[in-house]
Structures are given as C-alpha cells and as structure tokens.
Design a protein around this motif. Sequence first.
Motif, PDB file in Angstrom:
ATOM      1  N   ALA A  35       0.815  -1.210   0.000  1.00  0.00           N
ATOM      2  CA  ALA A  35       0.000   0.000   0.000  1.00  0.00           C
ATOM      3  C   ALA A  35       0.850   1.261   0.000  1.00  0.00           C
ATOM      4  O   ALA A  35       0.347   2.361  -0.199  1.00  0.00           O
ATOM      5  N   ILE A  36       2.167   1.086   0.259  1.00  0.00           N
ATOM      6  CA  ILE A  36       3.022   2.271   0.260  1.00  0.00           C
ATOM      7  C   ILE A  36       3.580   2.450  -1.143  1.00  0.00           C
ATOM      8  O   ILE A  36       4.756   2.318  -1.390  1.00  0.00           O
ATOM      9  N   ASP A  37       2.673   2.719  -2.088  1.00  0.00           N
ATOM     10  CA  ASP A  37       3.125   2.833  -3.474  1.00  0.00           C
ATOM     11  C   ASP A  37       3.391   4.302  -3.794  1.00  0.00           C
ATOM     12  O   ASP A  37       3.387   5.143  -2.916  1.00  0.00           O
ATOM     13  N   SER A  38       3.576   4.567  -5.076  1.00  0.00           N
ATOM     14  CA  SER A  38       4.015   5.919  -5.448  1.00  0.00           C
ATOM     15  C   SER A  38       2.948   6.963  -5.133  1.00  0.00           C
ATOM     16  O   SER A  38       3.270   8.100  -4.794  1.00  0.00           O
ATOM     17  N   HIS A  39       1.649   6.568  -5.208  1.00  0.00           N
ATOM     18  CA  HIS A  39       0.613   7.550  -4.873  1.00  0.00           C
ATOM     19  C   HIS A  39       0.720   7.960  -3.419  1.00  0.00           C
ATOM     20  O   HIS A  39       0.611   9.120  -3.059  1.00  0.00           O
ATOM     21  N   PHE A  40       0.924   6.936  -2.565  1.00  0.00           N
ATOM     22  CA  PHE A  40       1.032   7.207  -1.141  1.00  0.00           C
ATOM     23  C   PHE A  40       2.254   8.077  -0.859  1.00  0.00           C
ATOM     24  O   PHE A  40       2.211   9.001  -0.054  1.00  0.00           O
ATOM     25  N   GLN A  41       3.333   7.747  -1.579  1.00  0.00           N
ATOM     26  CA  GLN A  41       4.549   8.525  -1.354  1.00  0.00           C
ATOM     27  C   GLN A  41       4.357   9.975  -1.772  1.00  0.00           C
ATOM     28  O   GLN A  41       4.810  10.901  -1.098  1.00  0.00           O
ATOM     29  N   MET A  42       3.628  10.163  -2.879  1.00  0.00           N
ATOM     30  CA  MET A  42       3.369  11.546  -3.329  1.00  0.00           C
ATOM     31  C   MET A  42       2.519  12.276  -2.312  1.00  0.00           C
ATOM     32  O   MET A  42       2.731  13.446  -2.017  1.00  0.00           O
ATOM     33  N   PHE A  43       1.532  11.551  -1.764  1.00  0.00           N
ATOM     34  CA  PHE A  43       0.659  12.125  -0.745  1.00  0.00           C
ATOM     35  C   PHE A  43       1.498  12.569   0.449  1.00  0.00           C
ATOM     36  O   PHE A  43       1.317  13.651   0.997  1.00  0.00           O
ATOM     37  N   CYS A  44       2.462  11.705   0.831  1.00  0.00           N
ATOM     38  CA  CYS A  44       3.288  12.050   1.979  1.00  0.00           C
ATOM     39  C   CYS A  44       4.190  13.229   1.677  1.00  0.00           C
ATOM     40  O   CYS A  44       4.387  14.106   2.514  1.00  0.00           O
ATOM     41  N   VAL A  45       4.746  13.222   0.467  1.00  0.00           N
ATOM     42  CA  VAL A  45       5.655  14.309   0.115  1.00  0.00           C
ATOM     43  C   VAL A  45       4.908  15.636   0.125  1.00  0.00           C
ATOM     44  O   VAL A  45       5.455  16.664   0.530  1.00  0.00           O
ATOM     45  N   SER A  46       3.633  15.593  -0.281  1.00  0.00           N
ATOM     46  CA  SER A  46       2.870  16.840  -0.298  1.00  0.00           C
ATOM     47  C   SER A  46       2.697  17.396   1.102  1.00  0.00           C
ATOM     48  O   SER A  46       2.525  18.592   1.290  1.00  0.00           O
ATOM     49  N   LEU A  47       2.752  16.523   2.106  1.00  0.00           N
ATOM     50  CA  LEU A  47       2.640  17.007   3.481  1.00  0.00           C
ATOM     51  C   LEU A  47       3.996  17.195   4.124  1.00  0.00           C
ATOM     52  O   LEU A  47       4.094  17.604   5.259  1.00  0.00           O
ATOM     53  N   GLY A  48       5.050  16.863   3.373  1.00  0.00           N
ATOM     54  CA  GLY A  48       6.374  17.041   3.941  1.00  0.00           C
ATOM     55  C   GLY A  48       6.896  15.856   4.732  1.00  0.00           C
ATOM     56  O   GLY A  48       7.785  15.997   5.553  1.00  0.00           O
ATOM     57  N   ILE A  49       6.315  14.675   4.479  1.00  0.00           N
ATOM     58  CA  ILE A  49       6.789  13.500   5.208  1.00  0.00           C
ATOM     59  C   ILE A  49       7.685  12.703   4.297  1.00  0.00           C
ATOM     60  O   ILE A  49       7.277  12.251   3.248  1.00  0.00           O
ATOM     61  N   PHE A  50       8.936  12.538   4.700  1.00  0.00           N
ATOM     62  CA  PHE A  50       9.843  11.746   3.882  1.00  0.00           C
ATOM     63  C   PHE A  50      10.228  10.444   4.566  1.00  0.00           C
ATOM     64  O   PHE A  50      10.279   9.408   3.976  1.00  0.00           O
ATOM     65  N   THR A  51      10.550  10.537   5.807  1.00  0.00           N
ATOM     66  CA  THR A  51      10.943   9.316   6.533  1.00  0.00           C
ATOM     67  C   THR A  51      10.376   9.355   7.941  1.00  0.00           C
ATOM     68  O   THR A  51       9.200   9.206   8.154  1.00  0.00           O
ATOM     69  N   GLU A  52      11.256   9.593   8.917  1.00  0.00           N
ATOM     70  CA  GLU A  52      10.818   9.497  10.298  1.00  0.00           C
ATOM     71  C   GLU A  52       9.931  10.655  10.717  1.00  0.00           C
ATOM     72  O   GLU A  52       9.424  10.673  11.818  1.00  0.00           O
ATOM     73  N   ASP A  53       9.735  11.633   9.856  1.00  0.00           N
ATOM     74  CA  ASP A  53       8.860  12.737  10.217  1.00  0.00           C
ATOM     75  C   ASP A  53       7.459  12.234  10.467  1.00  0.00           C
ATOM     76  O   ASP A  53       6.659  12.894  11.105  1.00  0.00           O
ATOM     77  N   PHE A  54       7.171  11.033   9.966  1.00  0.00           N
ATOM     78  CA  PHE A  54       5.856  10.441  10.192  1.00  0.00           C
ATOM     79  C   PHE A  54       5.530  10.407  11.674  1.00  0.00           C
ATOM     80  O   PHE A  54       4.383  10.531  12.087  1.00  0.00           O
ATOM     81  N   LEU A  55       6.587  10.243  12.458  1.00  0.00           N
ATOM     82  CA  LEU A  55       6.371  10.150  13.897  1.00  0.00           C
ATOM     83  C   LEU A  55       5.856  11.451  14.474  1.00  0.00           C
ATOM     84  O   LEU A  55       5.288  11.467  15.543  1.00  0.00           O
ATOM     85  N   LEU A  56       6.105  12.555  13.792  1.00  0.00           N
ATOM     86  CA  LEU A  56       5.704  13.823  14.361  1.00  0.00           C
ATOM     87  C   LEU A  56       4.299  14.227  13.961  1.00  0.00           C
ATOM     88  O   LEU A  56       3.806  15.238  14.405  1.00  0.00           O
ATOM     89  N   TYR A  57       3.661  13.449  13.099  1.00  0.00           N
ATOM     90  CA  TYR A  57       2.364  13.864  12.602  1.00  0.00           C
ATOM     91  C   TYR A  57       1.226  13.240  13.365  1.00  0.00           C
ATOM     92  O   TYR A  57       1.280  12.107  13.797  1.00  0.00           O
ATOM     93  N   ASP A  58       0.174  13.993  13.483  1.00  0.00           N
ATOM     94  CA  ASP A  58      -1.033  13.533  14.143  1.00  0.00           C
ATOM     95  C   ASP A  58      -1.759  12.597  13.186  1.00  0.00           C
ATOM     96  O   ASP A  58      -2.105  12.978  12.082  1.00  0.00           O
ATOM     97  N   LEU A  59      -1.999  11.373  13.649  1.00  0.00           N
ATOM     98  CA  LEU A  59      -2.598  10.376  12.764  1.00  0.00           C
ATOM     99  C   LEU A  59      -3.980  10.775  12.281  1.00  0.00           C
ATOM    100  O   LEU A  59      -4.354  10.510  11.148  1.00  0.00           O
ATOM    101  N   HIS A  60      -4.750  11.396  13.175  1.00  0.00           N
ATOM    102  CA  HIS A  60      -6.119  11.750  12.780  1.00  0.00           C
ATOM    103  C   HIS A  60      -6.109  12.797  11.684  1.00  0.00           C
ATOM    104  O   HIS A  60      -6.892  12.745  10.745  1.00  0.00           O
ATOM    105  N   LYS A  61      -5.163  13.751  11.832  1.00  0.00           N
ATOM    106  CA  LYS A  61      -5.080  14.791  10.802  1.00  0.00           C
ATOM    107  C   LYS A  61      -4.695  14.167   9.476  1.00  0.00           C
ATOM    108  O   LYS A  61      -5.219  14.524   8.422  1.00  0.00           O
ATOM    109  N   LEU A  62      -3.752  13.210   9.559  1.00  0.00           N
ATOM    110  CA  LEU A  62      -3.283  12.547   8.346  1.00  0.00           C
ATOM    111  C   LEU A  62      -4.431  11.805   7.676  1.00  0.00           C
ATOM    112  O   LEU A  62      -4.625  11.881   6.463  1.00  0.00           O
TER     113      LEU A  62
END
Lengths: 340, 319
Positions: free
Chosen positions: B13-40
């Motif tokens: 499920a972590i395909d290129s669409h998901f990666q683009m979605f993450c990049v649009s929010l500024g998530i590249f790697t461990e920054d995921f830990l700093l994000y609020d899951l509900h907001k995501l």
Amino acid sequence: MPTSAKWWIDGDESAAEMLARVSAERSVSLLPPPLHRLPLRVGNVVELVGPSPSAKTLILIQAAINTILPSEWNGVHYGGLERSVMFIDLDCRFDILCLSEMLKHRIMNLNGSMNKMNQDQEDIGMQNFDTRRKSNIAYDEELYTLCMRRFLYVRCYDSFEFLSTLKTMHCHLQKEKEVKHSSIHLLMIDSIGAFYWVDRATSFLPSGSTNRKSLSLQSVFETVVQEIRKLVQVHPMLVIATKTTTFGDRNFANEAHRKYLPDTLDFRNAATNTRQLPYQENMPSVWQSFVTHRVHVRPSDHVTIVDRQNHSLYLSEWLLPSLSYLDKFIVQDGGVFLHN
Amino acid sequence: MAPLKSLEPEFSAIDSHFQMFCVSLGIFTEDFLLYDLHKLTGFAEQKPNSERLKQGITQLLSVVDGLHKPWMNGMDLLEDAKQNKHILSTGCEGIDMLLGGGLREGQLTEIVGPSSSGKTQVCLQAASSVAKKHMGSVVYIDTCNSFSPQRVASFVGLVSNLPFDQGAKHKILQNVMSNILCHSVFDIFAMFGVLHQLEFKLRSQKGDNQVQLLIVDSISSLITPILGGSGLHGHALMLSVGYLLKKLAHEHNIAILVTNHTVGGEGGIPKPALGETWKSIPHVRLLLSRDRGNNICSVSIIKHSSMASGKAASFMIYG
C-alpha cells in the motif's frame, strides 16, 4: 419532537446524577506516601522532580504496587485498585527484582497479619496451622503472578522509540482491554528528561525548509504531549513522570531561610518563595504547561535510625499546587515510608 | 527509519501515490512520527483514492510498531532476569561480597576512584576471573594504555591452586588469554565504532562463546575532553555512549564495568568526574580507595539500584 422549550430547559440529567456518574467513571484516589497529600484523578499529570539519587523510581514502584494489588483476595484486605499499570522506561535502569521484592514484602506483611489474627482468634493446633500456612503461601504465588502480569513494561533507548511506543500504544491498550478485561489506570514514565541533551543537540535540517518538520527537542515534546493527551481521552488514566534535575539544587539558602520564618508570616513572602523553584527548569514550555501537579523530592543530609538500621532521610514537597508541608520519608525493604 | 521508497516492496500500500501524498505534506521518513494520525487520515479522506491511502497509513503504523521494543509484563521480565542475567564474580572477594555475588549481566557498574587507587587492577582481575571461571569472552576497551597481559597471566596463575604440569597450565593460560579481546581507543568516535561493530557482531552471530563482560578503562578519559565549553554536543555524546552501553548490556546479556576518576568537589571532598548528567547512566557506582603504602583497597557503594549506599568492604590486591 417534544415541546422544544420545555425539553431544552429540563436538561439531560440532574446535578446529583452527573456527580454520581462522574465519580464512578473518573474516581478520585489517593496515592501512597509521599504523594498522598492531594487526591488525584484520571487525567492528572504528576511530575516527580529531584536530583539523581532520590528514590523517585521507588516511589513509582510503590504507586504501581498499590494499583496492581486487588482490594481483597481470599479474605485478606490488600487495599489495591486491581488495575493494570504501564511503565515506560526511558532511563533504562529498571530492576524487576526490586519490584518483585517489594510486592512480595507487601503481600507477606498483609497476609502475615491476617494469619496472626486467625491464630489468635481460633487457637489452632500446630498441624492445622502448617497446612493453613502452606495453603496461604500457595495463594500468595497465585496472587503474586496475577499482580505481576498486570505490570506492563517497555524500554526506549531514544526519542524515536519513545514516539513510536506512544503512537502504537492505543492498539496495545485495546488488545489488553479485550483480552484481560482490565484497563490501565496508571501510566508511568521514568525520566521524561532522559533524552533532553541528545534531542537538543540534534537538528537534522537547516531552518530554511519550511514544509518539513524536523525532529528537534521542541517537536518531540509537542508530539509527546499530543499523543499522551489523545491516549488519556480514550483510556482514562493517571500519568506520573519523573524528571531528574541536572543542575543540582540551588536555593539551599532559601530552605534555611524558610525554616526561620514563622508560619503566620504574611502572604507576600510565601508568594515570592513559591515562584522561585528550588531547581532550574529546563523542559520545553509545552511540557511544563501539560503538567498539572508537581512534587519535589530530594535527599536531606540527615540520617535516622529505624529498627536499629541507619536510613537516610528524604524530603518531599508539593510545588504545584504549592503546599507548605515538607514530608520526610525513608526507604526500607517494604517500600517508602513516612517518617515523623 | 528508512525512506518510504524502500518500504514499497514489502508493503504494497506504500506505493508511489502514497509517497506523493506524503511528500505533499512534507513526510519523507521518520517525520511520520511527528504527525497527528487523525489529521493525516483526515487529509487522506479528502483525496480521491482515500481507501488506498488509509491502507498505506495502517501499514506505516505497523512499521512504526516494529521500531520499539515489545511490551513485556512483569512475569516475562522476571523470567528473563532469572534465565539470562547471571552474576559474574570479579575475583575480588570484597567487591563480590558488597555486590551480592559480583557483577550482574544487564547492568552497568562504575568504579570511581582517584588515580592509582587500584581501578585498573580490579578491571584486569575481573577480566581474568570471567575468562577463566565463566568461560565467556571478555572485551576490554583500553583508553589509557593500561592493559597488561602479564598481570592477567599472573591473576590466572594465582587462581588455579591445583598443581598442574607446565603443559596443561600453559594450555589453560592460552585459552583464557584468547578469550580476552583488547581494543585500544583514544577518542570517543573510535569507541562508538568499536561498540557498533560489537553490536553488529552480537546480533548476527548467536553462537557459543558469547561476550559476557565488557570493560572500559577508563571512560572518563574519553569523555572529559569533549565536555565543557558552551557546546551541547559533549553532553549529547556522553549520553549516547551511555545508552549504547546500556542497550548492549540489556539486549545481549553483558555485564559492563567502567572506570571513572575523581575531581575536587565542595569542601575539598573528591567527587566522581563527569558531572550530574552522567549520574543517571550507571546502575551501580562504587568508590575505591587505597591506603598509601599497602595493598589494601576499600570499596564502598555510592549508588545501587536495590541496596542502601554507604556499605563498605575492603580487600587486598595480590601480586
């Protein structure tokens, strides 16, 4: 639809009903000394502050034992809350044998007093006493195992692991609730300031890029506070965190000065005393404002003799809300005990 | 945490669409830990392929779950302590008596003392005792050129009381000495290198002849040069080394012995070096002192996780 005005004025429940509901769901409890001065309820965040060796972890263990023991087992009154506890070890120095010994001591003390009472009351012969004693010890094992299983532990070696633990804790808590039908009452974090220096020194990105959040001290603590807040909403629990003061205790002069002030002195002096913390606060403000209660413990220079053994005396003081008592306690095999 | 792209082969499920979605929010790697899951999740719902994105978030969460150590309950911890964390004798009777048997695996023991108080002798004796009695291997990290093979050999010779012929004694000596690995490091970065290598080796091979004791003599000579001044990095490096040692101790069941020197404190009373921040690293701290002129050392507990401080004992260093 009922007449809207009357329905609106009547309200949902009376004050008595609401009080009954809230006191059942979010009850107030007293922690064992030295945190016993104020009743605490779920949702409170208590910070236990003190220099490096000041029995903070032992106080946490004592609070944990109080929570995991049942209130009554086989006729013996233990006075516990029969709920699970979670211990997040950021200091990585927790010794399970310490918890185990204190729990055994507590169980044997309470069991032993019950045994003695039984013997005095019924005047049993030696044989009967032995079998009863054996069966009591067997019960102890079962009780002991049950209590130990209510103690959940994880250790984190850096901020990444801490954040990932908090993020995934909700699923684990759900599972615990379903499997064991007992919910978490207490969340303990040993040394919230453990990664302070490491996080402060790491800043991965130059401040130019605005879109990306970097893992810095500020952002880590913001996330920690956010995650704990969300957890407490879904699983109501009490949070106790210890913190080590690294710059030593200043204001010894302040304490000495306070001793000479009579109790009836005016409020002005008391107010200025309370605003000056007896140590240097270095946590980010997001954590400081999250904390609802604060207790300061420290070793004093005095040594007292209890049961023919030397024990060093520790002092504990409530800083938030500021109470003017200074509790004294000692550390023994069975736990932390108040000393007058 | 690896960049999201590298997780793609394992998690569909972590395909290129998901990666683009993450990049649009500024998530590249461990920054995921700093994000609020509900907001995501909220952001994901607004996109057209929200189901797939939410699957990606769930899978990422399971990756995050693997990043921390598993939850254990009290009984599991007790099992682990009884089965894996043995007590290693140091060879010095006084210290063994004080510590209730010796050094405990999984714990970091620190010996503090002024210069020539016998710290290195205790380290060498512990190394020879563990290598001989417990048949485990010892890693000796030497920062001040104080490792002496001759001394170790003499300790081994002292311990064996039975009359052996030269051949057998030589064989025992050879076995013991080959179990002690000595590394000379002179700065903290070399130390990190040695420790990371050791960690990698321990994780990949789980055979016999496991490392049981790790000695760092002395850790203060590595850390003192980087402390001080206005830089934050000194404290951060010191704590990082401390945590790495604690991790090695607990995860791989090793007892760790480090030595530290003393500095002048309030009122002229010497206190351990490395300051307040280091106090939270060792499990057990012992203070060593030697009477001038004779070989009797006295050791007392400064801090122990389950014993009162102040208990003291004395012992003699032979040879």
